[in-house]
Design a protein around this motif. Structure first.
Motif, PDB file in Angstrom:
ATOM      1  N   LEU A   1       0.835  -1.189   0.000  1.00  0.00           N
ATOM      2  CA  LEU A   1       0.000   0.000   0.000  1.00  0.00           C
ATOM      3  C   LEU A   1       0.874   1.244   0.000  1.00  0.00           C
ATOM      4  N   SER A   2       0.399   2.268  -0.680  1.00  0.00           N
ATOM      5  CA  SER A   2       1.071   3.565  -0.696  1.00  0.00           C
ATOM      6  C   SER A   2       0.120   4.629  -0.184  1.00  0.00           C
ATOM      7  N   CYS A   3       0.689   5.647   0.394  1.00  0.00           N
ATOM      8  CA  CYS A   3      -0.088   6.791   0.882  1.00  0.00           C
ATOM      9  C   CYS A   3       0.646   8.044   0.444  1.00  0.00           C
ATOM     10  N   ALA A   4       0.084   8.731  -0.537  1.00  0.00           N
ATOM     11  CA  ALA A   4       0.691   9.944  -1.063  1.00  0.00           C
ATOM     12  C   ALA A   4       0.083  11.159  -0.371  1.00  0.00           C
ATOM     13  N   ALA A   5       0.936  11.989   0.195  1.00  0.00           N
ATOM     14  CA  ALA A   5       0.481  13.157   0.944  1.00  0.00           C
ATOM     15  C   ALA A   5       0.756  14.432   0.166  1.00  0.00           C
ATOM     16  N   SER A   6      -0.151  15.371   0.289  1.00  0.00           N
ATOM     17  CA  SER A   6       0.058  16.674  -0.341  1.00  0.00           C
ATOM     18  C   SER A   6      -0.438  17.768   0.590  1.00  0.00           C
ATOM     19  N   ARG A   7       0.169  18.950   0.432  1.00  0.00           N
ATOM     20  CA  ARG A   7      -0.217  20.144   1.177  1.00  0.00           C
ATOM     21  C   ARG A   7      -0.002  20.004   2.674  1.00  0.00           C
ATOM     22  N   LEU A   8       1.008  19.252   3.075  1.00  0.00           N
ATOM     23  CA  LEU A   8       1.451  19.279   4.463  1.00  0.00           C
ATOM     24  C   LEU A   8       2.954  19.074   4.485  1.00  0.00           C
ATOM     25  N   THR A   9       3.577  19.499   5.571  1.00  0.00           N
ATOM     26  CA  THR A   9       5.016  19.335   5.723  1.00  0.00           C
ATOM     27  C   THR A   9       5.260  17.900   6.154  1.00  0.00           C
ATOM     28  N   PHE A  10       5.344  17.028   5.178  1.00  0.00           N
ATOM     29  CA  PHE A  10       5.298  15.583   5.395  1.00  0.00           C
ATOM     30  C   PHE A  10       6.326  15.119   6.407  1.00  0.00           C
ATOM     31  N   ASN A  11       7.540  15.674   6.345  1.00  0.00           N
ATOM     32  CA  ASN A  11       8.608  15.155   7.200  1.00  0.00           C
ATOM     33  C   ASN A  11       8.515  15.633   8.641  1.00  0.00           C
ATOM     34  N   ARG A  12       7.416  16.269   8.998  1.00  0.00           N
ATOM     35  CA  ARG A  12       7.167  16.588  10.401  1.00  0.00           C
ATOM     36  C   ARG A  12       6.143  15.648  11.031  1.00  0.00           C
ATOM     37  N   TYR A  13       5.506  14.833  10.205  1.00  0.00           N
ATOM     38  CA  TYR A  13       4.391  14.027  10.662  1.00  0.00           C
ATOM     39  C   TYR A  13       4.754  12.561  10.854  1.00  0.00           C
ATOM     40  N   THR A  14       4.242  12.006  11.931  1.00  0.00           N
ATOM     41  CA  THR A  14       4.186  10.554  12.068  1.00  0.00           C
ATOM     42  C   THR A  14       3.089  10.042  11.136  1.00  0.00           C
ATOM     43  N   MET A  15       3.376   8.952  10.461  1.00  0.00           N
ATOM     44  CA  MET A  15       2.377   8.364   9.566  1.00  0.00           C
ATOM     45  C   MET A  15       1.913   7.038  10.144  1.00  0.00           C
ATOM     46  N   GLY A  16       0.610   6.883  10.194  1.00  0.00           N
ATOM     47  CA  GLY A  16       0.040   5.657  10.733  1.00  0.00           C
ATOM     48  C   GLY A  16      -0.824   4.959   9.708  1.00  0.00           C
ATOM     49  N   TRP A  17      -0.919   3.661   9.864  1.00  0.00           N
ATOM     50  CA  TRP A  17      -1.829   2.841   9.061  1.00  0.00           C
ATOM     51  C   TRP A  17      -2.838   2.198  10.018  1.00  0.00           C
ATOM     52  N   PHE A  18      -4.093   2.308   9.636  1.00  0.00           N
ATOM     53  CA  PHE A  18      -5.191   1.717  10.398  1.00  0.00           C
ATOM     54  C   PHE A  18      -6.003   0.848   9.456  1.00  0.00           C
ATOM     55  N   ARG A  19      -6.821  -0.022  10.012  1.00  0.00           N
ATOM     56  CA  ARG A  19      -7.725  -0.809   9.177  1.00  0.00           C
ATOM     57  C   ARG A  19      -9.049  -0.984   9.890  1.00  0.00           C
ATOM     58  N   GLN A  20     -10.078  -1.164   9.069  1.00  0.00           N
ATOM     59  CA  GLN A  20     -11.415  -1.387   9.597  1.00  0.00           C
ATOM     60  C   GLN A  20     -12.069  -2.509   8.826  1.00  0.00           C
ATOM     61  N   ALA A  21     -12.303  -3.607   9.498  1.00  0.00           N
ATOM     62  CA  ALA A  21     -13.014  -4.727   8.903  1.00  0.00           C
ATOM     63  C   ALA A  21     -14.517  -4.484   9.019  1.00  0.00           C
TER      64      ALA A  21
END
Length: 129
Positions: free
Chosen positions: A20-40
């Motif tokens: 899976l990929s998550c492309a981010a735009s319009r935020l200072t990406f390298n300041r953010y923790t990135m999380g993955w969640f799921r919902q069954a």
């Protein structure tokens, strides 16, 4: 506004892999923790994996540890979730999310859904038995 766009979901047989990929735009990406969640279906959304701003810190839910790998490319504003040895119980909609840590440049990964500031729309992962 900030956008997080997931891609890479699909249908795979048990034992297979997806990235899976998550492309981010319009935020200072390298300041953010990135999380993955799921919902069954019929269940609450749960934390799967996360990675700190630099990649130095990662954290996994016990159900995916050893099978999933989270990574990021700050130059491309993109986070990844490599999923291997997939099981039918991994079937869910997968979301990426961005958390601006209260402590700048922290290596800690937040697992609480409520702490994440931005969310993607989700991508479906279906694992057949």
């Amino acid at each position: 506004q900030v956008q997080l766009v997931e891609s890479g979901g699909g249908l795979v047989q048990a034992g297979g892999s997806l990235r899976l990929s998550c492309a981010a735009s319009r935020l200072t990406f390298n300041r953010y923790t990135m999380g993955w969640f799921r919902q069954a279906a019929g269940k609450e959304r749960q934390f799967v994996a996360g990675i700190s701003w630099s990649g130095a810190g990662t954290y996994y839910d016990g159900s995916v540890k050893g099978r999933f790998t989270v990574s990021r490319d700050n130059a491309k504003n993109t986070a990844f979730l490599q999923m291997s040895s997939l099981k039918p119980e991994d079937t869910a909609v997968y979301f990426c999310a961005a958390d601006l840590p209260s402590t700048s440049f922290s290596s800690r990964v937040e697992v609480r859904e409520s702490e994440y500031d931005y969310w993607g729309q989700g991508t479906q992962v279906t694992v057949s038995s």
